[in-house]
Each structure stands twice: as C-alpha cells, then as structure tokens.
Design an enzyme around this catalytic site. Sequence first.
Site, short mmCIF file in Angstrom:
data_model
loop_
_atom_site.label_atom_id
_atom_site.label_comp_id
_atom_site.label_asym_id
_atom_site.label_seq_id
_atom_site.Cartn_x
_atom_site.Cartn_y
_atom_site.Cartn_z
CG HIS A 1 -0.22 58.33 40.31
ND1 HIS A 1 -0.13 56.99 40.07
CD2 HIS A 1 -1.21 58.80 39.50
CE1 HIS A 1 -1.02 56.64 39.15
NE2 HIS A 1 -1.70 57.72 38.79
CB CYS A 2 3.25 56.11 44.90
SG CYS A 2 4.25 55.64 43.47
CG LEU A 3 2.16 58.95 48.95
CD1 LEU A 3 2.41 60.42 49.31
CD2 LEU A 3 2.59 58.05 50.11
#
Length: 407
Positions: free
Chosen positions: A395-397
């Site tokens: 999700h962060c990437l």
Amino acid sequence: MPLGVHSEVGRLRKVMVHRPGLEHARLTPSNVEELLFDDVIWVKRAMEEHDTFSKRMVECGIEVFDAEHLFGQALADPKARDWVWDHILNERMVGPAMSQFARDWIATAEPAHVADLLIGGITPRDIEGGGTVLYEATDPMQMIVPPLPNFIFQRDPSSWLFDGVTLNPMARSARRPESTLVETIYRFHPMFVDTGGVHIWFGGADQDWGRSTIEGGDVQPVSDGLVLLGMSERTTPQALALLARRLFHADAVKVVLGIVLPRSRHYMHLDTVFTMVDRDVASAYIEVVAGAQVWRIRPGDSSDHMVIEKEGMGLFDAVAKHLGVGKLRVISTGGDEFEAEREQWDDGNNLLALEPGVVIAYERNTNTNAKLRRAGIEVIEIPGSELSRGRGGSHCLSCPLERDPAY
C-alpha cells in the site's frame, strides 16, 4: 476511463511506483536517521524485490509507471526545468553561486540524469565545475541536495481522491521535496497535461501550508461517499479540515471519518494498521484500531460550515454503516501477541488491493497471509526482506492513478 481513484478495492488500472536507486545507495549509518529511513538496505536485493512487485501487477493487467521515469520525461519541457530550478535549486536551497550554476546545469544536462540526481542526492562532485569555495571546503559526502530514500513510498507525496489529487505538504523537512517532484510530474508530463490537466484538491509548492501537513498513508477514498483520514504523527487536524471542506464544496463526498492514531512511528499512518481488502473486508491491527477515536465530518448549512461530531461507534462499525454493507469483516494481524506485533511492524496490514478480494503482501508475514486466505482473500506474495526494512508495504509503495468504483 479518465484518471481518478474511486475506491480502495475496485479494479486497479494504473499505478505509480518508484524503484529503489541512487538515493538508497547513499544511505549510510551516519545519515539514515536524518533522512527518516529505518535502516541501510541491500540495494540490489531491494531492486529485485521491487521488480517482482511491479511484475506481479503487470501480470494482472495493471499499467505501472515509475515516478523517476515520469519525472525525467516531464523535464524534457523547458518550463518544467525552470520550475524545478525555482523550487528546488534556488539560492535559498543551495546558495547563490551554486544556484546560478544549477540553472545552466539543469537546462543542458540529460533530463534522466537530472531526475536521478534530484532523487538520489547531489554532492559537489556530481556537478563538475559547480564547486564553490563553500563546498570545496566541506566533507565530500556533504550533500548539496539530500537524497530522498522515502520516495520509494509513492503513497505519501500525493493522493488521488476521485477525479483530483492532493499535493501533500509533508510533516518532515526531509520528505517535503518529494511532493515538489510529483507536482512537477502532474504539472508538466504529457500523460496529465494532454488530458486537460490535473484538478488539485489541496496542497502545492507555491503556498506555505503552515501546520496543515498531510501524508498519503493517512488518506483512503473508500467509496464515492466516504473518505477515511488518519490523524497521525504526520497528518494534522488542520489539514484534515481543509481537505474535507474542499471535498464538500465540490460535492465529492458525503462523509469524512477522521481516525485518531497514536503519535508513534510504529503506527505512522492509517494504512500501517488498517486497509480495505474487499468490499466488506478489512485487515487491521486490532490492538490500535479497535479503540481508536473516530470523528464524523459532514457538510453543514453553508458552504464554509462543517459539522464535526464524535462517532458513537468504533471504526469498523462506522465504516460498515457509511458503506451500507451491514457488517465489516475484520481480519486481524496473524499469530500470537508477539507474532502479531512483529507482523504489524513488517507491514502485515499494509496491503494493496488489485481488485476486490485480491491483494499483494510480503511473503514474510506468514500468519497474517494465512488468515487472509482462510477468509477467502487471494494473496499474491512478494519478497520483502529489504523493502520492508524501510517500513512500508505494498500500500505504501504504490500511488494509484486510476481505480474503478467498488460499490
């Protein structure tokens, strides 16, 4: 379908990521804390892991764009180079003599080389002939422009909400240039310019946003009627209120839920403890999220008035109510107390949905992935021994650029 993100779990069609690079090769034990990265990583292996991440999405029919490539392509426009010089290489940032040299350098150097150094960091020796007495007298490892290792986490600098984007004023000075780089992409890259330009909800480098800081890990457009915004160590109530008001003015959303999180790096953003994985299913670190205070924000009687009320229920019930799904199924972080804490730290709840019920996850979070599968979620595993050391999962990437509605 035009660019726009209309849910957290609808079919993902276009996404922006950033492969590890020079900025990670310039991480050292002496600068890693200053640059807000958790550890010195094995860059070659991190690149391989990220390549697998991108490959899995491409195999699922998703168009994957690398932010560095888009940035370099945007710099082909002389107006983009002027804008970058004015915002990143001006004399307040690098000093009068270096700024004058940088104007000529950025105008004549290969755009891809400029992009690599503005992300990877610039030392005096990187710009041959640009040395001044000031820089020649300093440590050769002294950076004129610091590297941006957190640029790998494309979720944070900008956030797509429906048909517009936020250019996030970030909380820490080490990360603020990331938003300027992605703003360059949105302002000047043909993919965005040729479709009529990008609608900006909030943020931008041409204004001082004061204490109104926000990062994309705290922003989740769950449906066209509901947006979740975390209030964390990185996202302030001031930013939440300003963004909510813009969304209400445009009649883009009916309700914003503000979720109060502990001010801790362990739970830096909402997506480190809560992500949607299907239309009525979420992955969550129960120990933090179950007791989180939730505020409901909705339009008031006038355009500048909002009603802010404390929700009379927890996050899970509130999300279910506003989505109209009856009950939200919650898959908690797997394992016993020790394993669950470890897997939350290793981004077991930080999951990118490719479509309803299909997510990408690090293979190392074996207990959480097993629970997801038992609940009927398809888990596409990727290696993450190096990527996870930066404290960010799939999700962060990722910065979704085009995603279908889910409801």
